[in-house]
Design a protein around this motif. Structure first.
Motif, PDB file in Angstrom:
ATOM      1  N   ALA A  74       0.841  -1.201   0.000  1.00 26.35           N
ATOM      2  CA  ALA A  74       0.000   0.000   0.000  1.00 26.35           C
ATOM      3  C   ALA A  74       0.869   1.242   0.000  1.00 26.35           C
ATOM      4  O   ALA A  74       0.627   2.202  -0.732  1.00 26.35           O
ATOM      5  N   GLU A  75       1.912   1.182   0.819  1.00 24.52           N
ATOM      6  CA  GLU A  75       2.811   2.323   0.896  1.00 24.52           C
ATOM      7  C   GLU A  75       3.511   2.556  -0.438  1.00 24.52           C
ATOM      8  O   GLU A  75       3.557   3.670  -0.951  1.00 24.52           O
ATOM      9  N   ALA A  76       4.035   1.458  -0.999  1.00 24.15           N
ATOM     10  CA  ALA A  76       4.773   1.587  -2.261  1.00 24.15           C
ATOM     11  C   ALA A  76       3.857   2.053  -3.381  1.00 24.15           C
ATOM     12  O   ALA A  76       4.282   2.753  -4.294  1.00 24.15           O
ATOM     13  N   ALA A  77       2.600   1.668  -3.319  1.00 21.49           N
ATOM     14  CA  ALA A  77       1.673   2.053  -4.377  1.00 21.49           C
ATOM     15  C   ALA A  77       1.149   3.476  -4.172  1.00 21.49           C
ATOM     16  O   ALA A  77       0.367   3.969  -4.969  1.00 21.49           O
ATOM     17  N   GLY A  78       1.560   4.103  -3.065  1.00 23.20           N
ATOM     18  CA  GLY A  78       1.168   5.494  -2.847  1.00 23.20           C
ATOM     19  C   GLY A  78      -0.212   5.657  -2.246  1.00 23.20           C
ATOM     20  O   GLY A  78      -0.823   6.724  -2.379  1.00 23.20           O
ATOM     21  N   VAL A  79      -0.690   4.637  -1.563  1.00 28.50           N
ATOM     22  CA  VAL A  79      -2.027   4.739  -0.967  1.00 28.50           C
ATOM     23  C   VAL A  79      -2.139   5.911   0.019  1.00 28.50           C
ATOM     24  O   VAL A  79      -3.105   6.676  -0.051  1.00 28.50           O
ATOM     25  N   PRO A  80      -1.153   6.106   0.909  1.00 26.35           N
ATOM     26  CA  PRO A  80      -1.285   7.231   1.840  1.00 26.35           C
ATOM     27  C   PRO A  80      -1.410   8.567   1.113  1.00 26.35           C
ATOM     28  O   PRO A  80      -2.200   9.426   1.518  1.00 26.35           O
ATOM     29  N   THR A  81      -0.667   8.745   0.040  1.00 26.40           N
ATOM     30  CA  THR A  81      -0.741   9.995  -0.721  1.00 26.40           C
ATOM     31  C   THR A  81      -2.136  10.184  -1.294  1.00 26.40           C
ATOM     32  O   THR A  81      -2.730  11.268  -1.209  1.00 26.40           O
ATOM     33  N   VAL A  82      -2.637   9.116  -1.888  1.00 31.25           N
ATOM     34  CA  VAL A  82      -3.950   9.209  -2.528  1.00 31.25           C
ATOM     35  C   VAL A  82      -5.026   9.468  -1.470  1.00 31.25           C
ATOM     36  O   VAL A  82      -5.906  10.304  -1.652  1.00 31.25           O
ATOM     37  N   VAL A  83      -4.914   8.748  -0.349  1.00 29.50           N
ATOM     38  CA  VAL A  83      -5.902   8.904   0.713  1.00 29.50           C
ATOM     39  C   VAL A  83      -5.857  10.334   1.265  1.00 29.50           C
ATOM     40  O   VAL A  83      -6.898  10.964   1.472  1.00 29.50           O
ATOM     41  N   GLY A  84      -4.647  10.882   1.445  1.00 30.80           N
ATOM     42  CA  GLY A  84      -4.490  12.254   1.914  1.00 30.80           C
ATOM     43  C   GLY A  84      -5.156  13.222   0.938  1.00 30.80           C
ATOM     44  O   GLY A  84      -5.856  14.164   1.333  1.00 30.80           O
ATOM     45  N   ALA A  85      -4.963  12.943  -0.351  1.00 29.64           N
ATOM     46  CA  ALA A  85      -5.539  13.813  -1.368  1.00 29.64           C
ATOM     47  C   ALA A  85      -7.062  13.738  -1.348  1.00 29.64           C
ATOM     48  O   ALA A  85      -7.738  14.748  -1.537  1.00 29.64           O
ATOM     49  N   VAL A  86      -7.578  12.554  -1.106  1.00 33.81           N
ATOM     50  CA  VAL A  86      -9.033  12.397  -1.033  1.00 33.81           C
ATOM     51  C   VAL A  86      -9.576  13.258   0.106  1.00 33.81           C
ATOM     52  O   VAL A  86     -10.553  13.990  -0.057  1.00 33.81           O
ATOM     53  N   GLU A  87      -8.899  13.218   1.255  1.00 37.99           N
ATOM     54  CA  GLU A  87      -9.375  13.995   2.404  1.00 37.99           C
ATOM     55  C   GLU A  87      -9.301  15.497   2.110  1.00 37.99           C
ATOM     56  O   GLU A  87     -10.259  16.244   2.309  1.00 37.99           O
ATOM     57  N   ALA A  89      -8.299  -3.757  -2.497  1.00 38.76           N
ATOM     58  CA  ALA A  89      -7.868  -4.033  -3.872  1.00 38.76           C
ATOM     59  C   ALA A  89      -6.433  -4.548  -3.876  1.00 38.76           C
ATOM     60  O   ALA A  89      -6.095  -5.501  -4.589  1.00 38.76           O
ATOM     61  N   ILE A  90      -5.598  -3.938  -3.058  1.00 35.45           N
ATOM     62  CA  ILE A  90      -4.199  -4.361  -2.999  1.00 35.45           C
ATOM     63  C   ILE A  90      -4.091  -5.768  -2.445  1.00 35.45           C
ATOM     64  O   ILE A  90      -3.333  -6.612  -2.942  1.00 35.45           O
ATOM     65  N   SER A  91      -4.891  -6.078  -1.427  1.00 35.23           N
ATOM     66  CA  SER A  91      -4.732  -7.392  -0.825  1.00 35.23           C
ATOM     67  C   SER A  91      -5.259  -8.485  -1.753  1.00 35.23           C
ATOM     68  O   SER A  91      -4.786  -9.619  -1.724  1.00 35.23           O
ATOM     69  N   GLU A  92      -6.207  -8.128  -2.634  1.00 39.82           N
ATOM     70  CA  GLU A  92      -6.623  -9.119  -3.633  1.00 39.82           C
ATOM     71  C   GLU A  92      -5.475  -9.440  -4.583  1.00 39.82           C
ATOM     72  O   GLU A  92      -5.245 -10.591  -4.944  1.00 39.82           O
ATOM     73  N   VAL A  93      -4.763  -8.389  -4.979  1.00 35.64           N
ATOM     74  CA  VAL A  93      -3.635  -8.596  -5.894  1.00 35.64           C
ATOM     75  C   VAL A  93      -2.534  -9.404  -5.208  1.00 35.64           C
ATOM     76  O   VAL A  93      -1.999 -10.359  -5.769  1.00 35.64           O
TER      77      VAL A  93
END
Ligand SMILES: Nc1nc2c(ncn2[C@@H]2O[C@H](COP(=O)(O)OP(=O)(O)O)[C@@H](O)[C@H]2O)c(=O)[nH]1
Ligand SMILES: [Mg+2]
Length: 551
Positions: A304-317, A519-523
């Motif tokens: 999740a970290e490598a895929a940039g999830v925190p960045t995307v989540v921050g942007a969503v907020e 989604a990541i954990s499915e992959v």
């Protein structure tokens, strides 16, 4: 043919020690293939195949089948061999296509006879206790079959000669002096069986009808024809089933096969034990556990970290907050805030028009995974493989590690695709914010109207014009109420909404985070966990097979 052989192989393995060994090793090698040294697996498979091939139809019985043309004397020979009048002599058997069977010694051949399709009324157990002769004891375990006539048109498919030759321990061809040179017999039956010469035996029956002076020459002629068929080395015996001549020799030949089968069985059992022990040594005896869940969670976190999830989540907020605040803020100041640079623009993230667009641009706008992040993913994959293979021998832990990285190359693209397909839920301004926006504009409108009204009153006062009656509520004139109330209520509403917006933004961010991680954990389940789990399952199968083989 294949399925018949397979059925027979399964039959061979049933119930006996050597059968257990074959069955266990068969399971073990199938599961070990692809994971362990191919040479070792091949050698083991070869031993299993050799054993099940050499054991023919049954590990415990020696199956002897009498084949030949109608009238050649199969049934007579059958009777002469067992000393009982079991088979109807002189009966053509296109009518009854069933074979008869006689079993020497204790029973236990039922399954075999069932498989051969021989009805119970055609089976006889020749109890060895009745016989005192050593020779009869030497025949213990023989299953003698009087086959349907090979030239019959209604032969049961189970017992066609060309199939039985793959399965029987001994195929006795009964020839007679009239037809032994028949070209059809040699072309259609004997020559094609050349490859099976080691399980064949030829009997020239009706020898009593041949003048003694000619018997030798006739047997030599049979020999010559067989050699020409490629059946060199196949024994030829002259017999007379009616008079019992040569039957003793035939029994002795059968007894020799029984003895040699016993020897083969012993040797095969030793062979199988040896390969099973080797496989056992390579495999080790570690208990396999299921993959620890917290390892999988840790891997998913790293991904999740490598895929940039925190960045995307921050942007969503942030995006939700910005847009909702604009919608619900006091229109006057929030219009001013539009002049300030949008912090999201710097991230090149557009969450506004459509949530999916975010990830469409995410590949270029969300920072690429750093070396540190990638290293963390690698570390987690390795840790997962290490945990999964704890206690295993080196070949197996290598197999687990290989499996864990086998699909790693696909990971980047698959993660991007998975994130791209995830609905971030950041596109819409919340419904209530829309309603607030309308209310805010109404308040601004009311303040404006109040202001204009007051202005008109002021101008009229300045011009000394008689002022019309101004309506008031609780002593405060309406225009004043509209102006002050509108401004005050607008600012207050904006303040209340700010808190609400912050809460909504956090909730949306959490939801987006959940969806992205799912989604990541499915992959990761498909590309890392399943391959590893597959090896663990195979390992367990190998262990189970070996336990059976070594029991
Ligand atoms: N003279 C003589 N007749 C035999 C001999 N063996 C079988 N027969 C006869 O040949 C005929 C056919 O024998 P049978 O055993 O039914 O042959 P199948 O059709 O191959 O089972 C019968 O009439 C038997 O009595 C033998 O060795 N000598
Ligand atoms: Mg017969």
């Amino acid at each position: 043919m294949t399925s018949l052989l397979e059925g027979a192989r399964r039959l061979v393995t049933r119930g006996t020690d050597i059968g257990q060994r074959i069955e266990g090793l068969d399971v073990a090698t199938t599961a070990a293939r692809g994971h362990l040294d191919p040479d070792l697996v091949d050698r083991t498979t070869a031993a299993v195949e050799r054993a099940s091939g050499r054991l023919r139809l049954s590990a415990d019985h020696t199956v002897v089948a009498l084949a030949g043309a109608t009238g050649s004397g199969k049934s007579s020979t059958f009777n002469a061999l067992n000393g009982l009048d079991l088979a109807a002599v002189g009966v053509r058997r296109p009518t009854t296509s069933w074979a008869s069977a006689c079993v020497w010694g204790d029973d236990g051949a039922d399954e075999l006879l069932d498989w051969l399709g021989i009805p119970e009324r055609h089976r006889t157990v020749r109890d060895s206790m009745l016989d005192t002769g050593r020779e009869d004891r030497a025949l213990a375990g023989v299953v003698l079959l009087d086959l349907p006539d090979h030239d019959s048109t209604e032969v049961s498919h189970h017992l066609e000669v060309d199939r039985l030759v793959d399965l029987a321990d001994l195929l006795v061809w009964v020839l007679d002096p009239q037809k032994y040179a028949d070209a059809a017999l040699h072309d259609r039956y004997l020559r094609p069986l050349a490859g099976h010469h080691e399980v064949m035996l030829v009997v020239l029956n009706h020898l009593d009808t041949v003048p003694e002076s000619r018997r030798g020459a006739m047997l030599a002629d049979v020999r010559r024809l067989l050699d020409a068929d490629g059946l060199v080395g196949v024994p030829v015996l002259g017999v007379s089933a009616r008079h019992g001549t040569g039957i003793l020799e035939l029994r002795q030949e059968i007894a020799r096969r029984v003895a040699s089968k016993k020897a083969i069985r012993t040797r095969l059992a030793a062979d199988l034990l040896a390969v099973a022990e080797r496989l056992d040594e390579v495999t080790g005896r570690a208990r396999v556990e299921r993959l620890p869940q917290q390892r999988v969670v840790a891997l998913d976190d790293a991904l999740a970290e490598a895929a940039g999830v925190p960045t995307v989540v921050g942007a969503v907020e942030q995006s939700t907050r910005l847009r909702a605040n604009r919608a619900t803020g006091w229109p006057v100041t929030s219009w001013l805030s539009r002049l300030k640079p949008d912090p999201l623009k710097r991230l090149h993230l557009d969450l506004g028009s459509a949530g999916k667009q975010l990830t469409g641009t995410a590949r270029t706008s969300v920072p690429e995974a750093t070396l540190v992040q990638r290293a963390r993913v690698d570390t987690e994959v390795r840790a997962l493989a290490d945990d999964a293979s704890a206690g295993m021998t080196r070949p197996w832990s290598a197999a687990v590690r290989r499996a864990s990285t086998s699909r790693l190359e696909e990971l980047g693209d698959r993660l991007d695709a998975a994130l791209g397909a995830t609905d971030l839920g950041a596109a819409r301004v919340p419904m209530w914010a829309g309603a607030v926006r309308v209310l805010q504009w109404l308040l601004v409108l009311s303040a404006l109207l109040g202001g204009v009204w007051l202005g008109v009153l002021a101008v009229m006062g300045y011009l000394q014009l008689p002022a019309p009656e101004t309506p008031s509520a609780s002593g405060i004139p309406w225009p004043t109420l509209m102006l002050l109330g509108g401004v005050l209520a607008g600012v207050l509403l904006a303040l209340v909404c700010r808190a609400l917006v912050a809460w909504t933004a956090r909730r949306r961010a959490r939801a987006a985070d959940r969806r992205l991680r799912r989604a990541i954990s499915e992959v990761s389940a498909e590309l890392v966990v399943e391959p590893v789990q597959g090896v663990l399952t195979d390992y367990a199968a190998v262990r189970a097979g070996l336990e059976k083989a070594l029991a």
